[in-house]
Design an enzyme around this catalytic site. Structure first.
Site, PDB file in Angstrom:
ATOM      1  N   HIS A  50      26.353  28.010  43.511  1.00 24.78           N
ATOM      2  CA  HIS A  50      25.430  28.803  42.703  1.00 24.78           C
ATOM      3  C   HIS A  50      24.138  28.043  42.425  1.00 24.78           C
ATOM      4  O   HIS A  50      23.108  28.661  42.127  1.00 24.78           O
ATOM      5  CB  HIS A  50      26.099  29.203  41.390  1.00 24.78           C
ATOM      6  N   GLU A  72      40.151  32.808  44.265  1.00 26.43           N
ATOM      7  CA  GLU A  72      39.240  33.707  43.553  1.00 26.43           C
ATOM      8  C   GLU A  72      39.038  35.016  44.310  1.00 26.43           C
ATOM      9  O   GLU A  72      38.137  35.790  43.984  1.00 26.43           O
ATOM     10  CB  GLU A  72      37.894  33.018  43.318  1.00 26.43           C
ATOM     11  N   ASP A  97      35.402  35.503  39.201  1.00 29.89           N
ATOM     12  CA  ASP A  97      35.261  36.121  40.519  1.00 29.89           C
ATOM     13  C   ASP A  97      36.535  36.852  40.931  1.00 29.89           C
ATOM     14  O   ASP A  97      36.474  37.914  41.567  1.00 29.89           O
ATOM     15  CB  ASP A  97      34.904  35.064  41.565  1.00 29.89           C
TER      16      ASP A  97
END
Length: 254
Positions: free
Chosen positions: A46, A152, A178
């Protein structure tokens, strides 16, 4: 923290506390290490950090006694190689869907014969000019580097038993937000479906001698997760700042 110590502690059944953050400022990382955390996972999925910034994070972690790990933005063997050559001691891989992804991770991280990682004289091995020769370095890196695929996605959760059987991995990190999004659920940590998923991952990991981690945004949550068998508990720098600021203002304005 000396290379390999974190993995030894996890194998001994210890609970460790870490931070997951895109921050690359060396002074900040070093300060965080002085607060008592055990590991720092650079979030390059990210965040925007690359291998050049990672080298600075590694140096700050070494100064502060933190184990440096990284979450890369993709299952890219060359990118993972550069993070490892910079000195990262573990990989947390996002977006895993099955055993093929995890096998590719193992191959990217491990030197032959376990994998296909390329070798050069780089910072991680002291540029091969110290007392440790090439053979010793290869054996140590294969033994000490942590491999932590994330659970996830619904596919990874459904195949967690198969994934746990892939040789070379050390455990899992459950990504509750997620996973909840992928399952069509409204939130992440704390909802029954995600709590059940965490317990399912822990059970599969225990059967294969692996460890499990997840996010723990508060001390009480961390204590509960540790009691349920999780041994890697992750906070975020932003959440740490938020809770600290909230506690300050409650006291200042209350």
């Amino acid at each position: 923290m000396a290379r390999g110590v974190l993995k030894d502690r996890l194998r001994a059944g210890e609970v460790v506390h870490g931070l997951l953050s895109p921050n690359v400022e060396m002074d900040l990382v070093e300060t965080l290490g002085s607060l008592g955390f055990d590991l720092y996972i650079l979030d390059a999925e990210h965040g925007t950090a690359g291998p050049r910034e990672a080298a600075g994070v590694v140096r700050a972690c070494e100064a502060a006694g933190l184990a440096p790990l990284v979450r890369p933005r993709a299952l890219d063997a060359k990118l993972i190689l550069q993070f490892l050559d910079a000195g990262m001691t573990g990989i947390m891989l996002p977006g895993v869907r099955g055993t093929d992804d995890v096998q590719k991770l193992v191959e990217a991280v491990k030197y032959p014969p376990q994998g296909f990682r390329g070798l050069a004289a780089m910072r991680a091995n002291g540029f091969l000019v110290g007392a440790e020769n090439q053979d010793a370095w290869v054996a140590r890196a294969n033994r000490e580097t942590l491999l932590l695929p994330q659970i996830e996605t619904p596919e990874a959760l459904a195949r967690v038993e198969e994934i746990a059987a892939v040789p070379g991995i050390d455990g899992f990190i459950v990504g509750p937000r997620d996973l909840a999004l992928a399952l069509g659920l409204p939130s992440g940590p704390g909802i029954p479906e995600i709590e059940s998923a965490i317990d399912r991952v822990v059970a599969a990991a225990k059967r294969h001698g692996l460890v499990v981690g997840t996010v723990a945004p508060a001390g009480a949550r961390a204590k509960d997760l540790a009691a349920r068998g999780l041994s890697i508990l992750l906070h975020s720098v932003t959440a740490l700042l938020k809770t600290g600021a909230e506690a300050y203002f409650r006291a200042a304005r209350g």
